[in-house]
Structures are given as C-alpha cells and as structure tokens.
Design an enzyme around this catalytic site. Structure first.
Site, PDB file in Angstrom:
ATOM      1  N   GLU A 134      49.034 -22.064   9.478  1.00 42.66           N
ATOM      2  CA  GLU A 134      50.133 -22.347  10.449  1.00 42.66           C
ATOM      3  C   GLU A 134      49.737 -23.672  11.115  1.00 42.66           C
ATOM      4  O   GLU A 134      48.474 -23.886  11.388  1.00 42.66           O
ATOM      5  CB  GLU A 134      50.586 -21.451  11.675  1.00 42.66           C
TER       6      GLU A 134
ATOM      7  N   HIS B 287      46.655 -14.905  10.584  1.00 42.96           N
ATOM      8  CA  HIS B 287      46.762 -16.443  10.092  1.00 42.96           C
ATOM      9  C   HIS B 287      45.966 -17.170  11.241  1.00 42.96           C
ATOM     10  O   HIS B 287      45.544 -16.634  12.220  1.00 42.96           O
ATOM     11  CB  HIS B 287      48.214 -17.064  10.121  1.00 42.96           C
TER      12      HIS B 287
HETATM   13 CO    CO Z   1      50.609 -18.424  15.349  1.00 39.60          CO
END
Ligand code: CO
Length: 134
Positions: free
Chosen positions: A130, A79
C-alpha cells in the site's frame, strides 16, 4: 521514492482476541475498533513509537480479508504501507516501470483519511504493498 513505513497490516479472525493479545501480552497502545465499510474491514490500530500495526477483521462476506483468511486460516501479514510525498507521481512512475496498480488506479481514501493505492504482490516479492500520501 518511498519514505517511512506507515504500517504493517495483519489479518485476524478475532479482532477482540488480537487486540487483547497486543494490549495485554505485548503491552501496546491499542485503539478501539473502527468500521471501514468501504474497505470491507473492521480495524484496530496498534500505535508503536515508529509505525503502526493494523489488525484487520473482515466486515461482511465480500471482504478482501475474508478471502485472505480462506487461504490463511490462522491469519497473517496482509500488507505493508509505505509513505510517498505525491501519490499521483508515484503511481505514474510505477506504471512506467511496469508495476501493476490494483483497481482503477485512482487513489481511494484509506484508513487514515489520506489517499492510498495498492500494488500487486506479484511485482513486489509476494507482498501486497500500500502507498499512502504522507
Ligand atoms: Co493499510
């Protein structure tokens, strides 16, 4: 809305080997491993001048990183994390735009002790995103 890139997270099978590679081969500043049982990961931070790399190893069989490694045998990018000023305002704006928030939608405390949320990869070019409150 999004601000600085905070980190890129890379899932790895062997955290010690990955740390050695960043420390010795790439010459980076690498932290000691930290267990984060609430996220199912053991993490090492690689501190770059402008952002961090997080090397993530599964902590237990139910770890989301274990599932990722089932599909990506060599590991790989897991991510990216962008900073936002106000995570609740960001969440509400994203929901109105139709983006899917993973889980309950309530921020959890992330790897750096700050509230985080994850956005569904299908809404962001196949990449898990995120958001971390700056
Ligand atoms: Co992270």
């Amino acid at each position: 809305m999004i601000g600085r890139l905070n980190h890129v997270a890379i899932a790895v099978r062997d955290l010690a080997a990955a740390a050695a590679s960043y420390r010795s081969t790439l010459g980076a500043d690498v932290s000691e491993p930290i267990d984060q049982p609430e996220h199912g990961v053991r993490v090492i931070f690689v501190n770059l001048p402008n952002a961090k790399i997080e090397l993530l190893e599964p902590l237990g069989p139910d770890s989301p990183i274990a599932r990722f490694l089932d599909k990506n045998a060599d590991g790989g990018m897991h991510h990216v994390c962008y900073e936002v000023d106000d995570i609740i305002a960001a969440r509400d704006r994203l929901r109105l735009a139709g983006a899917r928030i993973i889980g309950s939608g309530e921020p959890k405390i992330g790897a750096h002790g700050k509230p985080v949320l994850f956005l569904h990869p299908k809404d962001f070019q196949g990449t898990l995103v995120e958001l971390e409150q700056a």
